[in-house]
Scaffold this active site. Structure first.
Site, PDB file in Angstrom:
ATOM      1  N   LYS A   1       0.840  -1.214   0.000  1.00  0.00           N
ATOM      2  CA  LYS A   1       0.000   0.000   0.000  1.00  0.00           C
ATOM      3  C   LYS A   1       0.869   1.256   0.000  1.00  0.00           C
ATOM      4  O   LYS A   1       0.637   2.182  -0.772  1.00  0.00           O
ATOM      5  CB  LYS A   1      -0.892   0.000   1.240  1.00  0.00           C
ATOM      6  CG  LYS A   1      -1.584   1.329   1.517  1.00  0.00           C
ATOM      7  CD  LYS A   1      -2.443   1.266   2.737  1.00  0.00           C
ATOM      8  CE  LYS A   1      -1.773   1.687   4.004  1.00  0.00           C
ATOM      9  NZ  LYS A   1      -1.705   3.136   4.232  1.00  0.00           N
ATOM     10  N   ASN A   2       1.867   1.299   0.879  1.00  0.00           N
ATOM     11  CA  ASN A   2       2.651   2.521   1.043  1.00  0.00           C
ATOM     12  C   ASN A   2       3.607   2.786  -0.114  1.00  0.00           C
ATOM     13  O   ASN A   2       4.295   3.803  -0.133  1.00  0.00           O
ATOM     14  CB  ASN A   2       3.416   2.500   2.372  1.00  0.00           C
ATOM     15  CG  ASN A   2       2.497   2.709   3.551  1.00  0.00           C
ATOM     16  OD1 ASN A   2       1.314   2.981   3.369  1.00  0.00           O
ATOM     17  ND2 ASN A   2       3.027   2.559   4.751  1.00  0.00           N
TER      18      ASN A   2
ATOM     19  N   CYS B   1      -5.900  12.574  12.480  1.00  0.00           N
ATOM     20  CA  CYS B   1      -6.160  11.176  12.169  1.00  0.00           C
ATOM     21  C   CYS B   1      -6.065  10.303  13.397  1.00  0.00           C
ATOM     22  O   CYS B   1      -5.776  10.767  14.490  1.00  0.00           O
ATOM     23  CB  CYS B   1      -5.221  10.695  11.082  1.00  0.00           C
ATOM     24  SG  CYS B   1      -3.782   9.894  11.670  1.00  0.00           S
TER      25      CYS B   1
ATOM     26  N   ARG C   1      -1.828  15.155  12.247  1.00  0.00           N
ATOM     27  CA  ARG C   1      -0.963  14.830  11.096  1.00  0.00           C
ATOM     28  C   ARG C   1      -0.488  16.131  10.475  1.00  0.00           C
ATOM     29  O   ARG C   1      -1.037  16.601   9.472  1.00  0.00           O
ATOM     30  CB  ARG C   1      -1.782  13.990  10.098  1.00  0.00           C
ATOM     31  CG  ARG C   1      -0.954  13.087   9.224  1.00  0.00           C
ATOM     32  CD  ARG C   1      -0.917  11.680   9.782  1.00  0.00           C
ATOM     33  NE  ARG C   1      -0.179  10.792   8.897  1.00  0.00           N
ATOM     34  CZ  ARG C   1      -0.353   9.481   8.855  1.00  0.00           C
ATOM     35  NH1 ARG C   1      -1.248   8.910   9.594  1.00  0.00           N
ATOM     36  NH2 ARG C   1       0.379   8.730   8.055  1.00  0.00           N
TER      37      ARG C   1
ATOM     38  N   ASP D   1       4.678   0.894  12.278  1.00  0.00           N
ATOM     39  CA  ASP D   1       3.524   0.158  11.748  1.00  0.00           C
ATOM     40  C   ASP D   1       3.451  -1.279  12.274  1.00  0.00           C
ATOM     41  O   ASP D   1       2.431  -1.946  12.105  1.00  0.00           O
ATOM     42  CB  ASP D   1       3.556   0.143  10.210  1.00  0.00           C
ATOM     43  CG  ASP D   1       3.119   1.479   9.622  1.00  0.00           C
ATOM     44  OD1 ASP D   1       2.726   2.364  10.399  1.00  0.00           O
ATOM     45  OD2 ASP D   1       3.171   1.632   8.391  1.00  0.00           O
TER      46      ASP D   1
ATOM     47  N   ARG E   1      -8.636  -0.333   4.528  1.00  0.00           N
ATOM     48  CA  ARG E   1      -7.717   0.671   3.956  1.00  0.00           C
ATOM     49  C   ARG E   1      -6.380   0.047   3.585  1.00  0.00           C
ATOM     50  O   ARG E   1      -5.680   0.559   2.713  1.00  0.00           O
ATOM     51  CB  ARG E   1      -7.466   1.787   4.970  1.00  0.00           C
ATOM     52  CG  ARG E   1      -8.603   2.780   5.128  1.00  0.00           C
ATOM     53  CD  ARG E   1      -8.191   3.926   6.047  1.00  0.00           C
ATOM     54  NE  ARG E   1      -6.808   4.279   5.775  1.00  0.00           N
ATOM     55  CZ  ARG E   1      -5.841   4.365   6.682  1.00  0.00           C
ATOM     56  NH1 ARG E   1      -6.102   4.173   7.951  1.00  0.00           N
ATOM     57  NH2 ARG E   1      -4.606   4.661   6.330  1.00  0.00           N
TER      58      ARG E   1
HETATM   59  C1  UD1 Z   1       4.331   6.931   6.327  1.00  0.00           C
HETATM   60  C2  UD1 Z   1       3.476   5.696   6.149  1.00  0.00           C
HETATM   61  C3  UD1 Z   1       2.936   5.233   7.497  1.00  0.00           C
HETATM   62  C4  UD1 Z   1       4.065   5.055   8.486  1.00  0.00           C
HETATM   63  C5  UD1 Z   1       4.931   6.306   8.570  1.00  0.00           C
HETATM   64  C6  UD1 Z   1       6.172   6.151   9.452  1.00  0.00           C
HETATM   65  C7  UD1 Z   1       2.543   5.984   3.913  1.00  0.00           C
HETATM   66  C8  UD1 Z   1       1.339   6.224   3.081  1.00  0.00           C
HETATM   67  N1  UD1 Z   1       2.370   6.022   5.247  1.00  0.00           N
HETATM   68  O1  UD1 Z   1       3.484   7.969   6.819  1.00  0.00           O
HETATM   69  O2  UD1 Z   1       2.257   3.985   7.311  1.00  0.00           O
HETATM   70  O3  UD1 Z   1       3.523   4.796   9.773  1.00  0.00           O
HETATM   71  O4  UD1 Z   1       5.396   6.660   7.243  1.00  0.00           O
HETATM   72  O5  UD1 Z   1       6.941   5.096   8.999  1.00  0.00           O
HETATM   73  O6  UD1 Z   1       3.632   5.727   3.418  1.00  0.00           O
HETATM   74  N2  UD1 Z   1       5.580  14.949  10.658  1.00  0.00           N
HETATM   75  C9  UD1 Z   1       5.538  16.296  10.994  1.00  0.00           C
HETATM   76  N3  UD1 Z   1       5.349  17.215   9.992  1.00  0.00           N
HETATM   77  C10 UD1 Z   1       5.209  16.856   8.688  1.00  0.00           C
HETATM   78  C11 UD1 Z   1       5.253  15.470   8.356  1.00  0.00           C
HETATM   79  C12 UD1 Z   1       5.436  14.540   9.364  1.00  0.00           C
HETATM   80  O7  UD1 Z   1       5.649  16.649  12.159  1.00  0.00           O
HETATM   81  O8  UD1 Z   1       5.042  17.747   7.833  1.00  0.00           O
HETATM   82  C13 UD1 Z   1       5.746  13.936  11.747  1.00  0.00           C
HETATM   83  C14 UD1 Z   1       4.520  13.025  11.875  1.00  0.00           C
HETATM   84  O9  UD1 Z   1       3.501  13.619  12.641  1.00  0.00           O
HETATM   85  C15 UD1 Z   1       5.105  11.806  12.558  1.00  0.00           C
HETATM   86  C16 UD1 Z   1       6.509  11.739  11.955  1.00  0.00           C
HETATM   87  O10 UD1 Z   1       6.788  13.032  11.408  1.00  0.00           O
HETATM   88  O11 UD1 Z   1       5.185  12.003  13.945  1.00  0.00           O
HETATM   89  C17 UD1 Z   1       6.671  10.667  10.907  1.00  0.00           C
HETATM   90  O12 UD1 Z   1       5.784  10.901   9.853  1.00  0.00           O
HETATM   91  P1  UD1 Z   1       6.095  10.511   8.336  1.00  0.00           P
HETATM   92  O13 UD1 Z   1       7.389   9.771   8.245  1.00  0.00           O
HETATM   93  O14 UD1 Z   1       5.927  11.749   7.520  1.00  0.00           O
HETATM   94  O15 UD1 Z   1       4.927   9.500   8.046  1.00  0.00           O
HETATM   95  P2  UD1 Z   1       3.975   9.479   6.803  1.00  0.00           P
HETATM   96  O16 UD1 Z   1       4.732   9.761   5.557  1.00  0.00           O
HETATM   97  O17 UD1 Z   1       2.766  10.315   7.090  1.00  0.00           O
END
Ligand code: UD1
Length: 421
Positions: free
Chosen positions: A24-25, A118, A123, A307, A399
């Site tokens: 999925k990711n 979320c 997020r 995850d 999902r």
């Molecule tokens: C992706 C994965 C998700 C996984 C996560 C961490 C997908 C679709 N989803 O989510 O399944 O759990 O990586 O391995 O690939 N953050 C901020 N500001 C931002 C962006 C992120 O503070 O602008 C923080 C988030 O709140 C979180 C951390 O950074 O605490 C990690 O998030 P991130 O690595 O961005 O995860 P996703 O890409 O959303």
């Protein structure tokens, strides 16, 4: 209106082989990347999930005609004509933020709204917007809409304060059509990022170092559609392995990439499970007694993934003794614990740490999935429980998992989905 539920009656060891679904990711960012290509992108091995349907809907809304047949998604980037992602779509799929980079790169514009708070906590998208700004985008916010504009993005040197998966993917997708070179330092190293870069390179992009901390992207004038097979889902593979560890028995997960799962396999080995690594096959023998894990922390790849935290928690309920899991990535990732307590688990959560006192038998009851991996963890726990567990809240499981109950059933679990539609 009656909703679907999954019934699982525990106590049956698992046996047999199963092929893991596509990731999925990886599929979701690849679908977003199709926007960047002139012509048709054909993505194979795409799992049939509600998040994939949501991504197809967004593509169609912006003029990138997309359809799914079997496990193949075909998307035609030639007709992209809109750069606005409606609020309803932003709320439905939190990861719709990954359309930001490709729309800015292709259309010079992207209008979106904040993804709703979320299941895992807030997020934020500050790091995404900051990276686009540093590539030359102007960002304004009016009436809840965020408008990002850049007639032409510019390659630059970027350092991420935190190795965010989504931000790394957005930077890659924004930079491939930018003017000049981008050097991204502090990039996330998750295997899905290397998969995205392989796809983009197959479309004509010039990306080096994806999957490492420093990524170099040379901007090119155009990308062309190609045919690409999505990598296997490492978290779905871990879900199956945890199912085997929880239920007992011996299973084989086919088409799983051992190298992507090392931290997960090491954790299962710490519990006493025997793991066999073959090319693209992982064998698990759960043995009779599981051992606790003294302390394990979730961290960015290649360390133990957030995850898989809930899944391992469910397994550790069977391990006699005290285990400690620390969650460092997301704020609210212990929502499954309340439901596991209803099944008789002994777990204490304090801040970002869960202490699991395993070894007490769990019992079946009615529980609710609160998020995707937390829901899968309830099913994993149900396999070791006495009696029948009824799992509600399947919209979360749908999902991220294709045919969840059927897959468990194919390994010998007494698992079935009851549909009331
Ligand atoms: C992706 C994965 C998700 C996984 C996560 C961490 C997908 C679709 N989803 O989510 O399944 O759990 O990586 O391995 O690939 N953050 C901020 N500001 C931002 C962006 C992120 O503070 O602008 C923080 C988030 O709140 C979180 C951390 O950074 O605490 C990690 O998030 P991130 O690595 O961005 O995860 P996703 O890409 O959303």
């Amino acid at each position: 209106m009656a909703e679907d539920v999954i019934h699982i009656t525990g106590g049956k060891p698992l046996h047999g082989e199963v092929t893991v679904q596509g990731a999925k990711n990886s599929a979701l960012p690849l679908m977003a990347a199709a926007i960047l290509c002139d012509g048709i992108s054909v993505l194979e091995n795409v799992p049939r999930l509600t998040d994939v349907c949501a991504a197809c809907r967004i593509l169609n809304r912006i003029g990138c005609t997309a359809q799914m047949q079997g496990h193949t998604v075909t998307a035609d980037g030639s007709g992209v004509s809109s750069a606005e992602i409606p609020d309803s779509d932003m709320r439905k799929m939190r990861s719709s933020i990954m359309f930001l980079g490709p729309l800015l790169g292709r259309m010079g514009e992207c209008t979106l709204t904040m993804p709703g708070g979320c299941e895992l906590g807030p997020r934020p998208i500050d790091l995404h917007l900051d990276a686009m700004q540093r590539m030359g985008a102007k960002i304004t916010e009016t009436d809840g809409k965020i408008v990002c504009r850049a007639a032409k993005l510019k390659g630059t040197n970027l350092t991420l304060a935190y190795p965010s998966v989504g931000v790394t993917e957005n930077v890659l997708m924004a930079a491939v059509l930018a003017d000049g070179d981008t050097i991204l330092t502090g990039a996330a190293r998750e295997p899905e990022i290397a998969d995205l870069a392989s796809f983009l390179n197959a479309c004509g992009a010039k990306i080096q170092g994806a999957g490492e901390s420093i990524v170099r992207i040379q901007g090119v004038k155009k990308l062309y559609g190609t045919t690409y097979r999505v990598m296997p889902d490492r978290i779905a593979a871990m879900t199956l392995l945890c199912a085997g560890a929880s239920a007992g028995g011996t299973i084989c997960v086919r088409e799983a990439r051992t190298q992507d799962l090392e931290s997960c396999l090491a954790a299962l080995e710490q519990t006493g499970c025997r793991i066999g690594r073959c090319s693209e096959r992982i064998y698990l023998d759960a043995g009779t007694n599981l051992k606790p894990i003294r302390c394990l922390r979730t961290l960015p790849y290649p360390a133990f993934p957030t995850d898989a935290q809930a899944l391992l928690t469910a397994v550790l309920c069977r391990a006699k003794g005290t285990s400690l899991l620390e969650e460092t990535i997301f704020e609210s990732r212990f929502k499954h614990v309340g439901e596991l307590l209803r099944m008789g688990a002994e777990i204490r959560v304090s801040g970002r740490t869960a202490v699991i006192c395993g070894g007490n038998p769990l019992h079946g009851t009615e529980v609710e999935a609160m998020d995707l991996r937390g829901g899968a963890a309830l099913a994993v726990a149900a396999l070791q429980a006495e009696g029948t567990t009824v799992i509600r809240g399947l919209q979360h499981l749908d999902r991220g998992y294709e045919d969840f109950a059927e897959t468990f059933h194919s390994l010998g679990a007494a698992a079935k989905r009851l549909s009331f539609s």
